[in-house]
Design a protein around this motif. Structure first.
Motif, short mmCIF file in Angstrom:
data_model
loop_
_atom_site.label_atom_id
_atom_site.label_comp_id
_atom_site.label_asym_id
_atom_site.label_seq_id
_atom_site.Cartn_x
_atom_site.Cartn_y
_atom_site.Cartn_z
N VAL A 91 0.84 -1.20 0.00
CA VAL A 91 0.00 0.00 0.00
C VAL A 91 0.87 1.25 0.00
O VAL A 91 0.60 2.21 -0.73
CB VAL A 91 -0.94 0.00 1.22
N PHE A 92 1.95 1.22 0.80
CA PHE A 92 2.82 2.40 0.89
C PHE A 92 3.48 2.70 -0.46
O PHE A 92 3.63 3.85 -0.86
CB PHE A 92 3.88 2.21 1.97
N ILE A 114 2.25 2.14 -3.39
CA ILE A 114 1.28 2.82 -4.25
C ILE A 114 1.14 4.28 -3.84
O ILE A 114 1.01 5.18 -4.68
CB ILE A 114 -0.07 2.10 -4.20
N LEU A 115 1.20 4.54 -2.53
CA LEU A 115 1.11 5.93 -2.06
C LEU A 115 2.22 6.78 -2.64
O LEU A 115 2.01 7.91 -3.09
CB LEU A 115 1.21 5.96 -0.54
N ILE A 139 1.60 7.55 -6.22
CA ILE A 139 0.52 8.51 -6.44
C ILE A 139 1.01 9.94 -6.22
O ILE A 139 0.57 10.87 -6.89
CB ILE A 139 -0.66 8.15 -5.51
N ARG A 159 2.08 11.46 -9.46
CA ARG A 159 1.26 11.17 -10.65
C ARG A 159 1.31 12.28 -11.69
O ARG A 159 1.09 12.02 -12.87
CB ARG A 159 -0.17 10.81 -10.25
N ASP A 161 3.06 15.66 -4.76
CA ASP A 161 1.94 15.99 -3.88
C ASP A 161 2.32 15.62 -2.45
O ASP A 161 2.71 14.48 -2.18
CB ASP A 161 0.72 15.18 -4.36
N VAL A 186 0.44 15.42 0.27
CA VAL A 186 -0.55 14.72 1.11
C VAL A 186 -0.27 13.22 1.20
O VAL A 186 -0.26 12.66 2.30
CB VAL A 186 -1.99 15.00 0.60
N PRO A 187 0.02 12.53 0.08
CA PRO A 187 0.34 11.10 0.21
C PRO A 187 1.54 10.85 1.09
O PRO A 187 1.60 9.85 1.80
CB PRO A 187 0.62 10.67 -1.23
N MET A 201 0.33 10.88 4.51
CA MET A 201 -0.40 9.64 4.78
C MET A 201 0.58 8.48 4.97
O MET A 201 0.39 7.65 5.87
CB MET A 201 -1.33 9.33 3.61
N GLY A 243 0.90 6.20 8.13
CA GLY A 243 0.68 4.76 7.94
C GLY A 243 1.82 3.96 8.52
O GLY A 243 1.61 2.94 9.18
#
Lengths: 498, 496, 102
Positions: free
Chosen positions: C42-43, C45-46, C49, C52, C59, C61-62, C65, C69
């Motif tokens: 999951v991390f 993919i963060l 993102i 992107r 970005d 924000v990820p 997160m 996480g």
């Protein structure tokens, strides 16, 4: 700055820290005081929602998308109310229950119960008040860890095994949920539920997010066939903890599911997905009831009953995902009935587990065959269990009846009449295992039976009774609660003609 | 005041029951006083309501629970039939039960549930719409279960389980029918001559299915074969409970429900036109014959009476299932008559069992010499069941017969004849044994000198119900008789 | 754009591998590791993102997160290790199986 809203979050967390630090003698009393304050603040939020409609709060002065927004609508208010009632009575019960835990490992279990419980309570509040997907993830983890901490309190082999299994499922469930959050953020660039509702489109990637999030949340809600971790965890914990887990914790993840299916994913879900969830619910009712009917231990019976009762929550989904009728009238009705089931199950199940704790104290074991003669020894507790049973069976005038009526009505009205077999049949099966339980208490004592040693505190009996009575009361005063639930239109339909 | 009277009628036993629950076990005097006071109070309210209704007052209490879902209590003549019966018999059965349970354990629990049971029965009668009816119907199930298992023996608990499965399943069917109907037509009140006939014709096929679901659910409590299995088993309960279950509360709730559905929901003419009544008639006819045949071979007195109940209660359904005012009158009036006669018989059986431990018919030889009054009451009840004039049962059968002739149901005449012969077949041997055989039991055949043959608390209610059975037949022409009330109801149901 | 898809697929592969491990491996320590592999997926993919839009700044924000996480995952793992340790001490076994359910 909204005092009640922020206070209802701060009080339990601050209380948890405080209780951790104070000496042993004060822990129970301080918890009781913090419980009163927390419940009072939660009621304050409910009152504000009733007065002003939806309440918004920008914590720390930052707004979305950077900051974390708190919001309370009718659905949040109902859940806060439920947590306040259950939590307050539970604290009272625990206050007396843990008095006997005064040596060695038991004393340590007692001193850890208080902070964990307040942390759990605070996390539940955070869950019901946050409107941000990632925030919900963090809260879910907090709830999971607090709940597992409560399960393993006594540190016996049994609870450690159950706790470990619970932990694995809980972590896998939250990771699955987080994956969905990440996918949604990747597509729409926001985590705010309100903004997402407007942005979400029915494309394959959103559907994939929907699937992983739903599966993750279903794991945490213990919906058949993902329920295997629940009965050992709920049955082996101490009585107040079992009550908490069955009444509140599993409802937390279901609450998010409800928000998602009626918000972000409203146009994304397909009838087949709804169908699958409905079928899982039907399976839960049959399998959970079947297992409950063949248990020899009271707490295992009640825990399997939770598996079965959670199945009722699933019939909402095929109705929501099915064809839309006039204004979504039956969808709305199904949602109301389902939330009502959440409420009445929380009250009844908490009452049952607390009563089971009293039975164990009085009879010295929770084997059904050791309950002989309890109807004469603990008439009030047995009466409480019967009353809670009335609500679980969905008989009038209890809250369970209102829930069953609304769900049955929606099922028949929306044309998906086949679910009625499970809705009604589940009630019969519930009656079967409830009377199995009560029957044991009504049997006459035989000469060879061991003495019933323990005495129970009347305050504990009254706490359990109050919960069962509340379960009946919400049936009689249903109109008012349903009105509160609909503030801010949380389900997104107007309801058409009904 | 008019809105509160139906509530008062229901509450008079509900409150009594709740208070009695919390009474300590040894407060016998207070408990008895409360019981009797509650029963008298209810009777007073019912009398007040009856007088008011004759003057043309209407009594209705309505509360909105949630949207489209009313709680409605309404007094109409049909309701008064069952309310009157319940409140009179509650008073008598309470007196009997106080005497019968002398020295038992858990009497506060018993009388608490006993009061709830009557509350439910009165609620069933006064319910003004299917939802309210269902609420009280389920309440009745819950409040009678503890009475059935009161002895706490394995046998009682097994009987309780059977009872529960049957009645809960029946309740579930009534629930489905009620909800389905609500989905189709919204909230409808019971209305004389029916309401569903005014609805859209496209719904008629669904109405037919709902009819059978409802009748099947109600048929469980009304003991329609093959749904009667719980009734003989429930005989294990104490005598006052059997009397109440079989004569008033439970079987009558089922039969009364069938009456409500046919007359006040569907309308008898509408139901007949849709072809719904014939299956009901066949089921009722079969039940009447089957129950009587099974009764023939029972040696246990209470079991014989139980199968007799299976048979007799279906007279009500039979009367309901035929089109025509006479059949209606016969069926409705039997609701009261059967109650009076059957409770007499059960009171007598209880006296025999409690005083000299006679439970088998084969042990009843010459028992009439020891118990002339009790056996006299039994004789009146039994003759009434057979249909011998002038006891009340004759009046019911006469009207049913006329009704069958009038509506051209030859088969029903055959059923009535067969049933009468069978009734005679299983009651007359009892009477013969009791009066004409020489006593050979272990009990003292002589009446106690200067003492009543049985405790007066048991004997007096029994004689009163026997006298009422006789009076209902003799004075059937009076304007206060059950027959007169049944006539009024029938005249209203057949308004075009 | 291609590397974006590649990293995402790798993340999903890790996630699925971990999921399999959590449910089908008996050994507690291995299960815990599987859980962390799942999280790592999951991390990953963060991180993808956050990049992107190749031209603009990443970005933030990820990243926030991701950090949160990791903190959550570490504390949960520590908690789980403590429970597992205690379980092994008491029972002498390294896996949770159905015997304990009753």
């Amino acid at each position: 700055m909204n005092a009640a809203l922020q206070g209802s979050l701060l009080a339990p967390f601050a209380g948890a820290l405080l209780v951790l630090l104070v000496p042993e003698k004060l822990k129970a009393r301080i918890t009781l005081v913090v419980s009163l304050v927390t419940a009072g603040l939660a009621l304050g939020v409910v009152r504000e929602v009733m007065r002003d409609g939806v309440v918004h709060e920008r914590a720390g002065g930052w707004g979305a998308p950077l900051g974390i927004d708190l919001a309370a609508d009718g659905l949040s208010a109902i859940h806060l109310l439920m947590t306040a009632v259950v939590g307050l009575l539970l604290s009272l019960y625990a206050f007396y229950y843990f008095r006997s835990y005064d040596d060695g490992r038991k004393a340590r279990a007692r001193s850890l119960f208080w902070p964990f419980w307040l942390m759990l309570w605070g996390s539940m509040h955070a869950l019901f008040l946050s409107g941000d997907l990632f925030n919900l993830y963090v809260v879910l983890e907090l709830i999971g860890l607090a709940a597992i901490g409560l399960v393993i309190l006594t540190g016996s082999r049994e609870v450690l095994g159950a706790g470990m299994r619970y932990l694995m499922v809980a972590m896998a469930g939250s990771m699955s949920y987080l994956l969905g959050v990440v996918l949604l953020y990747g597509m729409y660039g926001t985590l705010d539920l309100g903004s997402l509702n407007a942005l979400a489109e029915a494309n394959p990637l959103t559907r994939a997010a929907c699937v992983v999030m739903t599966v993750g949340l279903l794991m945490k809600t213990a919906v058949f066939p993902l329920h295997f971790w629940l009965p050992p965890a709920h049955a082996s914990a101490t009585a107040p903890v079992s009550a908490l887990l069955s009444a509140l914790v599993v409802k937390g993840s279901f609450y998010i599911l409800l928000r998602l299916w009626f918000g972000v994913f409203a146009d994304v879900v397909t009838p087949a997905m709804g169908w699958l969830l409905g079928a899982m619910g039907a399976g839960a009712i049959l399998w959970g009831s079947y297992q409950a009917l063949r248990q020899a231990r009271l707490k295992m019976l009640i825990a399997h009953s939770t598996v079965a009762q959670l199945g009722y929550l699933m019939f909402l989904f095929p109705i929501v995902a099915g064809a839309m009728d006039a204004g979504g009238a039956y969808q709305l009705e199904a949602a109301k009935g389902t939330v009502y089931h959440v409420l009445s199950h929380a009250l009844a199940k908490a009452s049952l587990f607390l009563s089971a704790g009293l039975v164990m104290t009085a009879a010295g074991s929770d084997r059904l065959r050791d309950m002989r003669g309890l109807a004469e020894r603990l008439p009030l507790t047995i009466f409480t269990m019967a009353l809670a049973g009335v609500s679980l069976m969905g008989l009038p005038p209890s809250g369970g009846f209102i829930a069953k009526w609304l769900i049955a009505h929606a099922v028949l009205g929306s044309g998906q009449w086949w679910w009625i077999v499970f809705v009604v049949g589940g009630g019969l099966l519930t009656a079967g295992y409830m009377f199995l339980m009560l029957r044991s208490a009504f049997l006459e004592r035989q000469d060879g039976d061991p003495d019933l040693p323990g005495r129970v505190s009347p305050a504990m009996e009254y706490a359990a009774l109050a919960l069962a009575l509340a379960g009946v009361l919400i049936g009689i005063r249903a109109a008012g609660l349903l009105d509160i639930m609909m503030i801010g239109n949380p389900f997104g339909f107007t309801g058409g003609g009904l | 005041m008019n809105a509160w009277l139906p509530i008062a009628v229901v509450a008079s036993s509900l409150v009594t029951g709740i208070v009695i629950f919390f009474l300590p076990e040894h407060r016998r005097g207070v408990r008895s006083l409360l019981n009797i006071a509650g029963a008298l109070l209810k009777l007073f309210f019912v009398g007040w309501m009856a007088v008011g209704m004759i003057r043309g007052e209407t009594y209705e209490s309505r509360f909105s629970i949630i949207l489209g879902f009313d709680f409605l209590l309404k007094a109409d003549p049909l309701a008064m039939l069952l309310v009157g019966l319940s409140s009179v018999l509650w008073l008598l059965t309470t007196i009997y039960a106080i005497g019968y349970l002398e020295g038992w354990k858990n009497r506060s629990r018993f009388f608490g549930f006993f009061s709830f049971c009557v509350t439910a029965s009165v609620g069933v009668a006064l319910a003004g719409n299917p939802i309210t009816f269902f609420i009280f119907y389920e309440f009745l199930t819950l409040s009678t279960y503890p009475l059935v298992v009161h002895r706490g023996t394995d046998e009682a608990l097994r009987a309780g389980r059977t009872y529960l499965w049957y009645t809960m399943a029946g309740g579930a069917l009534v629930f489905v029918g009620t909800v389905w109907l609500h989905v189709l037509v919204g909230s409808v009140d019971f209305t004389e001559a029916g309401v569903l006939r005014f609805m859209d014709a496209s719904l008629y096929p669904q109405f037919s299915i709902i009819f059978f679901i409802l009748i099947a659910g109600l048929g469980v409590k009304a003991a329609l074969v093959p749904l009667h299995g719980w009734l003989p088993v429930a005989m294990v309960a104490p005598a006052p409970v059997s009397a109440l279950l079989h004569a008033v509360a439970v079987v009558k709730a089922g039969a009364f429900g069938i009456v409500r559905v046919v007359y006040d929901l569907y309308g008898v003419a509408f139901a007949d036109a849709r072809g719904l009544l014939t299956p009901l008639m066949l089921a009722a006819g079969f039940t009447i014959v089957y129950g009587s045949v099974r009764a023939l071979t029972q040696d246990d007195l209470k079991r014989r009476l139980a199968f007799s109940t299976v048979s007799q209660v279906s007279y009500i359904a039979l009367g309901v299932s035929m089109l025509g005012p006479l059949a209606t009158i016969g069926g409705l009036v039997h609701l009261v008559h059967q109650g009076l006669m059957k409770i007499t018989l059960f009171f007598c059986a209880g006296i025999f069992a409690e005083t000299v431990h006679v439970k088998k018919i084969s042990a009843m030889n010459g028992i009439g010499r020891r118990f002339p009054w009790t056996m006299g009451a039994f004789t009146i009840g039994a003759l009434g069941m057979i249909g011998v004039p002038p006891v009340a049962g004759f009046v019911s059968k006469w009207h049913l017969g006329l009704g069958a002739l009038g509506s051209g149901n030859g088969l029903v005449i055959l059923v009535l004849l067969a049933s009468t012969a069978l009734n005679a077949g299983y009651f007359l041997p009892i009477l013969y044994r009791a009066w004409f055989r020489d006593p050979d039991g272990p009990w003292d055949e002589h009446m106690p000198v200067r003492r009543a043959e049985a405790p007066l608390l048991l004997l007096v209610p029994c004689i009163i119900t026997a006298a009422l059975s006789l009076a209902a037949g003799l004075l059937a022409g009076s304007e206060w008789s059950p027959l007169a009330l049944a006539r009024i109801i029938a005249s209203r149901e057949y308004v075009p | 754009m291609d590397s974006l898809i590649l990293y995402s697929l790798a993340g999903i592969l890790l996630f699925c591998t971990g999921l399999y491990g959590v449910f089908f491996i008996a050994h507690l320590l291995k299960r815990l590791m599987a859980m962390n592999i799942m999280a790592a997926g999951v991390f990953l993919i963060l991180i993808v993102i956050a990049r992107r839009n190749a031209e603009a700044f990443p970005d933030p924000v990820p990243h926030a997160m991701l950090l949160t996480g990791i903190v959550v995952a570490v504390s949960a793992t520590a908690f789980a290790c403590a429970i597992a340790r205690r379980y092994v001490d008491i029972t002498g076994r390294t896996g949770v199986d159905e015997e304990d359910a009753s």
